[in-house]
Enzyme design. Sequence first.
Site, PDB file in Angstrom:
ATOM      1  N   HIS A  28       0.838  -1.215   0.000  1.00  0.00           N
ATOM      2  CA  HIS A  28       0.000   0.000   0.000  1.00  0.00           C
ATOM      3  C   HIS A  28       0.871   1.262   0.000  1.00  0.00           C
ATOM      4  O   HIS A  28       0.487   2.293   0.543  1.00  0.00           O
ATOM      5  CB  HIS A  28      -0.985   0.004   1.182  1.00  0.00           C
ATOM      6  CG  HIS A  28      -2.055  -1.046   1.027  1.00  0.00           C
ATOM      7  ND1 HIS A  28      -3.174  -0.864   0.257  1.00  0.00           N
ATOM      8  CD2 HIS A  28      -2.147  -2.310   1.507  1.00  0.00           C
ATOM      9  CE1 HIS A  28      -3.927  -1.962   0.292  1.00  0.00           C
ATOM     10  NE2 HIS A  28      -3.313  -2.863   1.038  1.00  0.00           N
ATOM     11  N   THR A  29       2.048   1.153  -0.565  1.00  0.00           N
ATOM     12  CA  THR A  29       2.915   2.327  -0.702  1.00  0.00           C
ATOM     13  C   THR A  29       2.903   2.862  -2.136  1.00  0.00           C
ATOM     14  O   THR A  29       3.215   4.033  -2.355  1.00  0.00           O
ATOM     15  CB  THR A  29       4.374   1.985  -0.328  1.00  0.00           C
ATOM     16  OG1 THR A  29       4.738   0.782  -1.011  1.00  0.00           O
ATOM     17  CG2 THR A  29       4.543   1.789   1.163  1.00  0.00           C
ATOM     18  N   GLY A 114      -4.027 -12.250  -4.265  1.00  0.00           N
ATOM     19  CA  GLY A 114      -3.021 -11.213  -4.044  1.00  0.00           C
ATOM     20  C   GLY A 114      -1.723 -11.451  -4.798  1.00  0.00           C
ATOM     21  O   GLY A 114      -0.680 -10.909  -4.433  1.00  0.00           O
ATOM     22  N   LEU A 115      -1.780 -12.284  -5.860  1.00  0.00           N
ATOM     23  CA  LEU A 115      -0.568 -12.538  -6.654  1.00  0.00           C
ATOM     24  C   LEU A 115      -0.675 -11.897  -8.046  1.00  0.00           C
ATOM     25  O   LEU A 115       0.039 -12.263  -8.972  1.00  0.00           O
ATOM     26  CB  LEU A 115      -0.300 -14.042  -6.764  1.00  0.00           C
ATOM     27  CG  LEU A 115      -0.026 -14.743  -5.421  1.00  0.00           C
ATOM     28  CD1 LEU A 115       0.292 -16.215  -5.627  1.00  0.00           C
ATOM     29  CD2 LEU A 115       1.119 -14.073  -4.654  1.00  0.00           C
ATOM     30  N   SER A 116      -1.594 -10.950  -8.173  1.00  0.00           N
ATOM     31  CA  SER A 116      -1.702 -10.110  -9.377  1.00  0.00           C
ATOM     32  C   SER A 116      -2.022 -10.872 -10.655  1.00  0.00           C
ATOM     33  O   SER A 116      -1.378 -10.665 -11.688  1.00  0.00           O
ATOM     34  CB  SER A 116      -0.418  -9.297  -9.584  1.00  0.00           C
ATOM     35  OG  SER A 116      -0.308  -8.349  -8.600  1.00  0.00           O
ATOM     36  N   SER A 117      -3.025 -11.715 -10.592  1.00  0.00           N
ATOM     37  CA  SER A 117      -3.443 -12.385 -11.828  1.00  0.00           C
ATOM     38  C   SER A 117      -3.957 -11.360 -12.837  1.00  0.00           C
ATOM     39  O   SER A 117      -3.776 -11.534 -14.046  1.00  0.00           O
ATOM     40  CB  SER A 117      -4.513 -13.435 -11.532  1.00  0.00           C
ATOM     41  OG  SER A 117      -5.612 -12.835 -10.895  1.00  0.00           O
ATOM     42  N   SER A 118      -4.565 -10.281 -12.353  1.00  0.00           N
ATOM     43  CA  SER A 118      -5.104  -9.305 -13.314  1.00  0.00           C
ATOM     44  C   SER A 118      -3.970  -8.557 -14.027  1.00  0.00           C
ATOM     45  O   SER A 118      -4.029  -8.357 -15.241  1.00  0.00           O
ATOM     46  CB  SER A 118      -6.076  -8.344 -12.645  1.00  0.00           C
ATOM     47  OG  SER A 118      -5.460  -7.674 -11.583  1.00  0.00           O
ATOM     48  N   GLU A 150      -6.662  -1.208 -15.762  1.00  0.00           N
ATOM     49  CA  GLU A 150      -7.214  -1.692 -14.480  1.00  0.00           C
ATOM     50  C   GLU A 150      -8.049  -0.599 -13.799  1.00  0.00           C
ATOM     51  O   GLU A 150      -9.141  -0.844 -13.313  1.00  0.00           O
ATOM     52  CB  GLU A 150      -6.051  -2.135 -13.577  1.00  0.00           C
ATOM     53  CG  GLU A 150      -6.472  -2.579 -12.205  1.00  0.00           C
ATOM     54  CD  GLU A 150      -6.394  -4.083 -11.991  1.00  0.00           C
ATOM     55  OE1 GLU A 150      -5.728  -4.779 -12.767  1.00  0.00           O
ATOM     56  OE2 GLU A 150      -7.024  -4.547 -11.033  1.00  0.00           O
ATOM     57  N   ASP A 162       2.022  -3.713  -9.458  1.00  0.00           N
ATOM     58  CA  ASP A 162       1.739  -5.037 -10.017  1.00  0.00           C
ATOM     59  C   ASP A 162       2.089  -5.099 -11.495  1.00  0.00           C
ATOM     60  O   ASP A 162       2.662  -6.080 -11.974  1.00  0.00           O
ATOM     61  CB  ASP A 162       0.256  -5.378  -9.848  1.00  0.00           C
ATOM     62  CG  ASP A 162      -0.174  -5.301  -8.395  1.00  0.00           C
ATOM     63  OD1 ASP A 162       0.705  -5.301  -7.520  1.00  0.00           O
ATOM     64  OD2 ASP A 162      -1.392  -5.240  -8.157  1.00  0.00           O
TER      65      ASP A 162
END
Length: 357
Positions: A28-29, A114-118, A150, A162
């Site tokens: 969240h940075t 939370g592994l950024s599939s998108s 996104e 990401d």
Amino acid sequence: MKSFEAVFGGVPAAIGHAPGRVNLLGEHTDYNDGFVLPIAIPQQTHVAIRRRSGTAFSLYSATLDRTATFALDAPPLDHFATYVYGCIAVVRTAGFEVPTLDIHLSSTVPIGVGLSSSAALEVATLRALRLLLTLPFDDVAIAQLAQRAEVKHAGVHCGLMDQMAASLANTTQALFLDTRTLERRLWVLPPDSAVLVLDSGVARSLATSAFNQRRAECEEAAQRLCVHALRDVDISELSRIDALDYPLRSRARHVITENARVLQAVQTSNPRDFGLLMNASHASLRDDFEVSVPALNCLVALLQAEPEVYGARLTGAGFGGACVALCDDQALQRVADRVLNQYTREDFCGAVLVPSA
Ligand code: GLA
């Protein structure tokens, strides 16, 4: 799993690949202009495309075994197709014509943990389009277009981490990135250590709305502190947040201390020092940023109690999903088995995501 040939007949004209990512530190940075340290995971997304006639795009997901059709003037109703549609839309907005396409996608990147599939899907789609249409985008521009897709089309007001990871990271070195200047360098993991990622088995509920709310809180905190972004408050000036009330004070404290942790982490090659920073990051995400849930806290505590684990934390946006740990590289399987066993006794059901089977 049906191949491109089986679905559309013939062969694709261009294929794009991109990996998922796990963030080691710096959560969240990125939308606060701060510092992040993601690394690519072995699981990848593949997008294969070819021109077709007519005006309807045909998109087949081999992972979901579903087809979506859409035209350029109307976003698809199917959620998985939104990401691909979004990429086509941002390329067109950048001034390039995109012909009607057959699109085949397949992926081993776990979805919704939370592994950024998108981001992997967006970057793989844009790489395929770059190849087919000879588009003049470098890897940073691809990441920026993917982020735009996104934000505008999936409605998540995410930062750039990401998509930069999917576009520029590899699986052996982490990407230390300044999300304001885009200055970056590869960072080697401490000697004899390796990354373990476990799924908590808890789906990320309310992730999009809570994520957008956290971002808005950070922006408000920055405004009240009269800075452009929370990145502009150095750890030595932490007392400035005393002027804020809850929750803005807690949100700001997380971002300011998390940036300091990333900067400290990339100075060390000692796995124990790195691990302590991961543990502190988890506490800050749990107590100040309030994006953890009981299952993640339980899994992280079990990991942290293992002597062969240097440090552990939730990873990604939070609200469920995966945990990341830095471990003794000889002990990965042993630690995973032991921790998942204990986790089951707490009535949860986890799984190993990295190393992948
Ligand atoms: C999501 C977003 C990223 C980042 C992380 C939290 O993955 O897409 O931009 O904000 O959450 O670090």
